[in-house]
Structures are given as structure tokens and as C-alpha cells.
Design an enzyme around this catalytic site. Structure first.
Site, mmCIF file in Angstrom:
data_model
loop_
_atom_site.group_PDB
_atom_site.id
_atom_site.type_symbol
_atom_site.label_atom_id
_atom_site.label_comp_id
_atom_site.label_asym_id
_atom_site.label_seq_id
_atom_site.Cartn_x
_atom_site.Cartn_y
_atom_site.Cartn_z
ATOM 1 N N HIS A 61 0.851 -1.200 0.000
ATOM 2 C CA HIS A 61 0.000 0.000 0.000
ATOM 3 C C HIS A 61 0.878 1.238 0.000
ATOM 4 O O HIS A 61 1.942 1.259 0.611
ATOM 5 C CB HIS A 61 -1.021 0.000 1.140
ATOM 6 C CG HIS A 61 -0.468 0.135 2.530
ATOM 7 N ND1 HIS A 61 -0.216 1.358 3.118
ATOM 8 C CD2 HIS A 61 -0.139 -0.788 3.466
ATOM 9 C CE1 HIS A 61 0.227 1.166 4.351
ATOM 10 N NE2 HIS A 61 0.300 -0.119 4.591
ATOM 11 N N GLU A 205 -5.188 2.344 2.454
ATOM 12 C CA GLU A 205 -5.160 1.135 3.289
ATOM 13 C C GLU A 205 -5.355 1.491 4.750
ATOM 14 O O GLU A 205 -6.054 0.806 5.491
ATOM 15 C CB GLU A 205 -3.819 0.398 3.095
ATOM 16 C CG GLU A 205 -3.761 -0.983 3.745
ATOM 17 C CD GLU A 205 -3.171 -1.003 5.145
ATOM 18 O OE1 GLU A 205 -3.152 -2.063 5.766
ATOM 19 O OE2 GLU A 205 -2.733 0.065 5.654
ATOM 20 N N GLU A 206 -4.698 2.591 5.161
ATOM 21 C CA GLU A 206 -4.667 2.940 6.593
ATOM 22 C C GLU A 206 -6.017 3.422 7.130
ATOM 23 O O GLU A 206 -6.190 3.578 8.325
ATOM 24 C CB GLU A 206 -3.606 4.027 6.842
ATOM 25 C CG GLU A 206 -2.179 3.592 6.519
ATOM 26 C CD GLU A 206 -1.610 2.594 7.517
ATOM 27 O OE1 GLU A 206 -2.325 2.187 8.442
ATOM 28 O OE2 GLU A 206 -0.441 2.222 7.342
ATOM 29 N N ASP A 228 3.863 -5.969 3.499
ATOM 30 C CA ASP A 228 3.559 -4.868 4.425
ATOM 31 C C ASP A 228 4.499 -4.947 5.622
ATOM 32 O O ASP A 228 5.500 -5.673 5.593
ATOM 33 C CB ASP A 228 2.079 -4.944 4.834
ATOM 34 C CG ASP A 228 1.492 -3.591 5.253
ATOM 35 O OD1 ASP A 228 2.255 -2.697 5.674
ATOM 36 O OD2 ASP A 228 0.270 -3.439 5.166
ATOM 37 N N HIS A 316 3.658 3.523 13.030
ATOM 38 C CA HIS A 316 2.689 4.634 13.121
ATOM 39 C C HIS A 316 3.198 5.738 14.044
ATOM 40 O O HIS A 316 2.477 6.211 14.926
ATOM 41 C CB HIS A 316 1.305 4.135 13.573
ATOM 42 C CG HIS A 316 0.600 3.353 12.507
ATOM 43 N ND1 HIS A 316 -0.775 3.282 12.409
ATOM 44 C CD2 HIS A 316 1.077 2.636 11.458
ATOM 45 C CE1 HIS A 316 -1.101 2.528 11.352
ATOM 46 N NE2 HIS A 316 0.011 2.125 10.774
#
Ligand code: ZN
Length: 352
Positions: A61, A205-206, A228, A316
Site C-alpha cells: 500500500h 489502506e490505513e 507490508d 505509526h
């Protein structure tokens, strides 16, 4: 690992819904080697090589977690919403870049309160994201607009990329530019005329695997391999029973997450190949995350799916860390698999 490619991808701004910069890099990288480049309606990137045999999708992604401008105060402070998940404690006093309508970047900092101005009890409390603001050095609402910043502009952590050692990379948005870089390298290494390869980089995607849903419907592949990143549990204060992936431990495979179960025969085929190539594998299960595999598995009539996730520290947040060794062995394993896949191997894997 092609470090220059990863650095270029990491340096780009590509918050969910604003993925133009990464899309352009992917197009430039693969235009000369793909038979066709296309996009789904949301903007996911799809490169195809070959046209016979089973259709394999390699799926990364291209979006990253970030922020979006929500409100500009009369004093020139910028309030924001998070796009994707963050922990408030990893935000304060980080430098950020606002990507304006014309693509230029405005530097700012998420304002923090000096310890001198906090009581002992205030210091114990986590900060509330809703009260955080960005300071770009503008002293009025008008001055913010004059810098080109508007409601709805996307914000990333300030770009950063560094090789800390021969094995460790530190950088913004390694989730999932590392997967994008792997996809590009694997696409270039694909030389198998008995199968068709789709190199995919999804958008959004997130915020809920949206580009996965749209791209899988466009391609309808026979199998999908997701590339990923996932939480590594090898630092202090993380429960290593729940998060067993380690940097330098080899190719990571989640067997179960919120929206997916690794396909059993496909997993078995990779285990056999990994043994032959002497590539170490590491496995995990988790209930607090998902990858694009959670759409590629179920759309239309469904298909075998497996995800490879690079163990990643500090996911993140402003800067994350991966291992070049994990990246390279994942690449070797997946490259060998896709270069030997054909109709008969597909039948063995897909039949019940
Ligand atoms: Zn990711």
C-alpha cells in the site's frame, strides 16, 4: 535492498487520500519494465507483466498515516484530525510538513507545553490529540492562508531517512514504503513466462483497506501476496508473547489478523521453499490490525492469500525501524516463488 529507491519513497508525502507523490515514483520506476500500467477508480497503481498462466498479485500500500488540517485559528495555529491510527504520546513536538494544494511543503511543529508550565499531575496525563495544534510560524489566520495552507491539506511527519548500521534503516512511513520498494524490486526481477504478475500499490489502506477492495475487483487475481509491515516486539515495554516478530529474525508471516487467515496450502508451499533456500521465517497472530490481505482474500469468490510483514519498530510514529536482512530474505523467498509459479503449482495450491 535498493536503499536509494526506499529513501526516495520514504521522503515522499503520501497520506491516505493524497498519494500522488508515491504514485508518480512507482510509475517512473516501472513504466519501462511493465507491459501495462493502469489504476483503479480510487488511484491504486497496477503494473502488469506477462499475460499467460495464473495471475499473481503482489500487493503493497502506498499511503501512510498522517494528519489533515481541520481548523485554522485567528492566531494562526492549525488544528488537525489524524488519518490512520496514532498514539497521542508519539506526537508532541514533532516536526511536520503540510502538503499544500500545489504540492509545496510547509514546515511546522506540533506545539508542546514546556515542563515549567505543567503541574506534577498534568505531567502524568497523556496529551489529548484534539487539543494539539501545529505552529508554522504564522501569527494570524491570514498569514496561514498566505503560506498556501487550507482546510483539508494533508500533513506528514517531517521526512527523515537514515541507515543506522549495515542492517538497520530508520525512517518515516516505512509502513509501507518498505513494501512498495519490495514490490518494485520483485516486479523487476520477475522473468516467469508461465504466469502473469500484477505489481499493485493500493491507496487508503490505513483508513480501511479501501484501495485493496477496488484493486482486487479490477484485477481478479488467482492468488495474492501482500507486502507490508507489522509491529516488532523486540524492544522494552512491548509484550513479546503478543508481538513475537524480531528485527533480523527473517521473513515475517502473520497467520491470523482481524480480517484474514493465511491460506494453509500457500503457507505450506512457502515453508517448504524457505527450508530449501535456508530463509528463516517468523510467525505471529494478532487481533489488533489488518493488511490488504483482508480484502484480497474475500472479494469476488475469494482466493489464496498470504501476507509477508517486515518486523517494524515504532510503527505509526515519526520514525520507524526495519532490518535490511529481513527485507532481503523476504525478497529472495518471494522472487523464487513467483518465478517458478505455474498452472500446475496453482492447481495444487488452490484445489480442495
Ligand atoms: Zn501498512
Amino acid at each position: 535492498m535498493k536503499k536509494d529507491l526506499l529513501k526516495q519513497l520514504v521522503t515522499a508525502s503520501s497520506v491516505s487520500g493524497d498519494e500522488e507523490e508515491v504514485r508518480q515514483i512507482l510509475k517512473e520506476e516501472l513504466a519501462g519494465v511493465a507491459d501495462e500500467i493502469s489504476y483503479d477508480g480510487l488511484g491504486s497503481f497496477i503494473a502488469r507483466k506477462g499475460s499467460s498462466g495464473p495471475k499473481i498479485a503482489l500487493v503493497s500500500h502506498m499511503d501512510e498515516v498522517g494528519f489533515i488540517v481541520k481548523h485554522i485559528s485567528q492566531e494562526g495555529f492549525i488544528y488537525f484530525d489524524t488519518v490512520g491510527s496514532f498514539w497521542s504520546q508519539s506526537l508532541l513536538n514533532h516536526r511536520v510538513q503540510i502538503r499544500t494544494e500545489d504540492g509545496s511543503k510547509v514546515l511546522g511543529v506540533i506545539g508542546s507545553v514546556a515542563p515549567h508550565a505543567l503541574s506534577e499531575s498534568e505531567k502524568q496525563k497523556p496529551a489529548d490529540i484534539a487539543q494539539m495544534f501545529i505552529d508554522i510560524g504564522a501569527d494570524s489566520y491570514e498569514a496561514v492562508l498566505k503560506k498556501g495552507v487550507n482546510i483539508g491539506d494533508f500533513i506528514t511527519p517531517e521526512a527523515n531517512f537514515a541507515a543506522l548500521s549495515d542492517d538497520r534503516i530508520l525512517g518515516k512511513a516505512l509502513d509501507n514504503r518498505a513494501g512498495c520498494a519490495l514490490m518494485v524490486e520483485l516486479f523487476k526481477a520477475f522473468e516467469n513466462t508461465d504466469a502473469t504478475l500484477y505489481g499493485v500499490s493500493t491507496v487508503q489502506e490505513e483508513v480501511g483497506l479501501r484501495g485493496a477492495q477496488t484493486s482486487v475487483q479490477k484485477i481478479e487475481p488467482d492468488i495474492a501476496i501482500i507486502l507490508d509491515t507489522l509491529v516488532a516486539g523486540d524492544t522494552p515495554n512491548i509484550n513479546a508473547i503478543h508481538f513475537p516478530l524480531k528485527l533480523g529474525g527473517g521473513a515475517g508471516i502473520p497467520l491470523f489478523d482481524k480480517r484474514y487467515l493465511a491460506h494453509k496450502k500457500l503457507t505450506r508451499a512457502f515453508k517448504t521453499l524457505a527450508e530449501k533456500l535456508e530463509v528463516p521465517l517468523q510467525f505471529c497472530t494478532l487481533k489488533t490490525g489488518a493488511t490488504d490481505g483482508g480484502r484480497y482474500n474475500v472479494m469476488a469468490s475469494g482466493r489464496p492469500v498470504i501476507a509477508f510483514t517486515l518486523p517494524t519498530r515504532y510503527l505509526h510514529a515519526n520514525s520507524s525501524m526495519i532490518s535490511i536482512y529481513d527485507y532481503d530474505v523476504t525478497k529472495e523467498l518471494v522472487a523464487t516463488f513467483i518465478n517458478t509459479y505455474n498452472t500446475s503449482t496453482h492447481e495444487k495450491i488452490s484445489q480442495f
